[in-house]
Design an enzyme around this catalytic site. Structure first.
Site, PDB file in Angstrom:
ATOM      1  N   SER A 119       9.031  10.295 109.509  1.00 43.23           N
ATOM      2  CA  SER A 119       8.761  11.502 108.712  1.00 43.23           C
ATOM      3  C   SER A 119       9.813  12.551 109.026  1.00 43.23           C
ATOM      4  CB  SER A 119       7.382  12.053 109.093  1.00 43.23           C
ATOM      5  OG  SER A 119       7.200  13.363 108.597  1.00 43.23           O
ATOM      6  N   TYR A 144       1.748  15.108 115.946  1.00 48.16           N
ATOM      7  CA  TYR A 144       2.112  14.322 114.758  1.00 48.16           C
ATOM      8  C   TYR A 144       3.637  14.141 114.700  1.00 48.16           C
ATOM      9  CZ  TYR A 144       2.970  12.692 110.068  1.00 48.16           C
ATOM     10  OH  TYR A 144       3.423  11.948 109.004  1.00 48.16           O
TER      11      TYR A 144
HETATM   12  P1  NDP Z   1      -2.541   8.110 103.056  1.00 45.68           P
HETATM   13  O1  NDP Z   1      -3.543   8.887 103.835  1.00 45.68           O
HETATM   14  O2  NDP Z   1      -2.595   8.184 101.581  1.00 45.68           O
HETATM   15  O3  NDP Z   1      -2.570   6.568 103.504  1.00 45.68           O
HETATM   16  C1  NDP Z   1      -2.597   6.221 104.869  1.00 45.68           C
HETATM   17  C2  NDP Z   1      -2.908   4.749 105.028  1.00 45.68           C
HETATM   18  O4  NDP Z   1      -2.927   4.451 106.436  1.00 45.68           O
HETATM   19  C3  NDP Z   1      -4.247   4.357 104.451  1.00 45.68           C
HETATM   20  O5  NDP Z   1      -4.106   3.161 103.729  1.00 45.68           O
HETATM   21  C4  NDP Z   1      -5.117   4.135 105.674  1.00 45.68           C
HETATM   22  O6  NDP Z   1      -6.031   3.074 105.414  1.00 45.68           O
HETATM   23  C5  NDP Z   1      -4.088   3.677 106.710  1.00 45.68           C
HETATM   24  N1  NDP Z   1      -4.549   3.859 108.084  1.00 45.68           N
HETATM   25  C6  NDP Z   1      -4.824   5.015 108.735  1.00 45.68           C
HETATM   26  N2  NDP Z   1      -5.269   4.748 109.983  1.00 45.68           N
HETATM   27  C7  NDP Z   1      -5.273   3.393 110.120  1.00 45.68           C
HETATM   28  C8  NDP Z   1      -5.636   2.507 111.163  1.00 45.68           C
HETATM   29  N3  NDP Z   1      -6.101   2.951 112.343  1.00 45.68           N
HETATM   30  N4  NDP Z   1      -5.508   1.170 110.972  1.00 45.68           N
HETATM   31  C9  NDP Z   1      -5.047   0.711 109.781  1.00 45.68           C
HETATM   32  N5  NDP Z   1      -4.702   1.493 108.741  1.00 45.68           N
HETATM   33  C10 NDP Z   1      -4.820   2.827 108.918  1.00 45.68           C
HETATM   34  O7  NDP Z   1      -1.111   8.626 103.588  1.00 45.68           O
HETATM   35  P2  NDP Z   1       0.393   8.320 103.103  1.00 45.68           P
HETATM   36  O8  NDP Z   1       0.434   7.168 102.205  1.00 45.68           O
HETATM   37  O9  NDP Z   1       0.975   9.601 102.658  1.00 45.68           O
HETATM   38  O10 NDP Z   1       1.069   7.980 104.505  1.00 45.68           O
HETATM   39  C11 NDP Z   1       1.577   6.704 104.837  1.00 45.68           C
HETATM   40  C12 NDP Z   1       2.511   6.858 106.019  1.00 45.68           C
HETATM   41  O11 NDP Z   1       3.591   7.734 105.674  1.00 45.68           O
HETATM   42  C13 NDP Z   1       1.869   7.468 107.256  1.00 45.68           C
HETATM   43  O12 NDP Z   1       2.399   6.825 108.394  1.00 45.68           O
HETATM   44  C14 NDP Z   1       2.312   8.928 107.203  1.00 45.68           C
HETATM   45  O13 NDP Z   1       2.340   9.517 108.476  1.00 45.68           O
HETATM   46  C15 NDP Z   1       3.687   8.787 106.618  1.00 45.68           C
HETATM   47  N6  NDP Z   1       4.215   9.956 105.931  1.00 45.68           N
HETATM   48  C16 NDP Z   1       3.482  10.647 104.996  1.00 45.68           C
HETATM   49  C17 NDP Z   1       4.037  11.755 104.363  1.00 45.68           C
HETATM   50  C18 NDP Z   1       3.266  12.577 103.386  1.00 45.68           C
HETATM   51  O14 NDP Z   1       3.619  13.769 103.170  1.00 45.68           O
HETATM   52  N7  NDP Z   1       2.240  12.047 102.726  1.00 45.68           N
HETATM   53  C19 NDP Z   1       5.415  12.166 104.621  1.00 45.68           C
HETATM   54  C20 NDP Z   1       6.081  11.376 105.643  1.00 45.68           C
HETATM   55  C21 NDP Z   1       5.505  10.314 106.239  1.00 45.68           C
HETATM   56  P3  NDP Z   1      -7.562   3.012 105.916  1.00 45.68           P
HETATM   57  O15 NDP Z   1      -8.066   4.410 105.992  1.00 45.68           O
HETATM   58  O16 NDP Z   1      -8.238   2.172 104.879  1.00 45.68           O
HETATM   59  O17 NDP Z   1      -7.468   2.328 107.228  1.00 45.68           O
HETATM   60  C1  8X3 Z   2       4.348  14.257 106.568  1.00 37.88           C
HETATM   61  C2  8X3 Z   2       5.359  15.296 106.191  1.00 37.88           C
HETATM   62  O1  8X3 Z   2       6.039  17.712 106.495  1.00 37.88           O
HETATM   63  O2  8X3 Z   2       3.651  17.230 106.211  1.00 37.88           O
HETATM   64  O3  8X3 Z   2       4.893  13.389 107.501  1.00 37.88           O
HETATM   65  O4  8X3 Z   2       4.760  16.698 108.271  1.00 37.88           O
HETATM   66  S1  8X3 Z   2       4.939  16.798 106.837  1.00 37.88           S
END
Ligand code: NDP
Ligand code: 8X3
Length: 255
Positions: free
Chosen positions: A142, A155
């Site tokens: 991220s 985070y």
């Molecule tokens: P979402 O919350 O939409 O999706 C997150 C996914 O992670 C879900 O499918 C959830 O599935 C899964 N998950 C969470 N905890 C667990 C666990 N313990 N075991 C297995 N699966 C898990 O978030 P995003 O799609 O936005 O995020 C995806 C990735 O990208 C993350 O790593 C996030 O940190 C990263 N990211 C996100 C950004 C943003 O602004 N959205 C920006 C940069 C990075 P379930 O709950 O069914 O287990």
């Molecule tokens: C998620 C992006 O800027 O909300 O990884 O931390 S930010």
């Protein structure tokens, strides 16, 4: 190339956001898929939707448990054993209060998921990935791992781990068929902020309204593009922000 010849893709956290969109992208392009997450109904629905297109195997998997990850890897059906593309996507942020107001349990959950979980999955699949002629690991880091901001504390630190772990894997696998990318998105609209703010829809709206944020499909396209690069190229890291997002001044707190 027929569907059956395309590499097997494993996506963690395929029940929402980036993981869900990435599963759809690979399915549309004929890649056999392993989709995982904790919410079984969503996995089943996605599997039902994509199965007419490609072979799909779904498994409920909490990445935080190394025992469960080991069992999962050991018990992959034969058709899905030769994983060649690993998208380490499962992850979350919890809270954005200043560090002294954060819950220790939230810090532990973020470390257990974003760091330990990603390490669990990677370690259990490395022998398989190394055995392929060519394979790709894409780790979801991220911008929060690259740049500090108030309330990011654990985070952001967990994502800095992901970026450095990715670079270190590259060092170990240089010259082999294993490619590794740290993908570092900025503000993206998904369930991420609902999870972070404990389901607070108003906060979610405040964050995304008018921001023209990255969409999960944008990230899916980027992930697919990374895997489509010629085998002699490795995208080491890729940071992407919405055009509406940029850095601000350093903070100066005057006495
Ligand atoms: P979402 O919350 O939409 O999706 C997150 C996914 O992670 C879900 O499918 C959830 O599935 C899964 N998950 C969470 N905890 C667990 C666990 N313990 N075991 C297995 N699966 C898990 O978030 P995003 O799609 O936005 O995020 C995806 C990735 O990208 C993350 O790593 C996030 O940190 C990263 N990211 C996100 C950004 C943003 O602004 N959205 C920006 C940069 C990075 P379930 O709950 O069914 O287990
Ligand atoms: C998620 C992006 O800027 O909300 O990884 O931390 S930010």
């Amino acid at each position: 190339m027929t569907t059956q010849q395309k590499p097997v893709v494993l996506i963690t956290g395929a029940t929402a956001g980036f993981g869900l969109a990435t599963a759809k992208k690979f399915a549309a392009n004929g890649y056999p898929l392993i989709i995982t997450g904790r919410r079984e109904e969503r996995l089943k629905a996605l599997s039902d939707e994509l199965s007419p297109l490609v072979a799909v195997y779904y498994a409920v998997l909490d990445v935080r448990s190394s025992d469960d990850v080991t069992e999962f890897t050991k018990n992959l059906p034969e058709r899905f054993q030769q994983v060649a593309i690993l998208v380490n996507n499962a992850g979350l942020a919890l809270g954005a209060e200043p560090a002294d107001q954060a819950k220790l349990s939230d810090w532990h959950t973020m470390i257990d998921t974003n760091v330990t979980g990603l390490v669990n999955v990677t370690h259990s699949l490395l022998p398989t990935l190394k055995a392929q002629k060519s394979s790709t690991i894409i780790n979801l880091a991220s911008i929060a791992g690259n740049w500090p901001y108030p309330g990011s504390h654990v985070y952001g630190a967990s994502k800095a781990f992901v970026a450095q772990f990715s670079r270190n894997l590259r060092s170990d696998f240089a010259g082999t068929g294993v490619r590794v990318t740290s993908l570092e998105p900025g503000m993206a609209e998904s369930e991420f902020s609902l999870v972070r703010f404990n389901g607070d829809q108003e906060k979610y709206n405040q964050i995304y309204n008018g921001a023209n944020a990255i969409q999960p499909e944008d990230i899916a396209d980027i992930i697919f593009w990374i895997t489509e690069q010629p085998a002699h190229l490795n995208i080491n890291s890729l940071e992407v922000m919405p055009t509406s997002q940029a850095w601000d001044n350093f903070k100066i707190v005057k006495q």
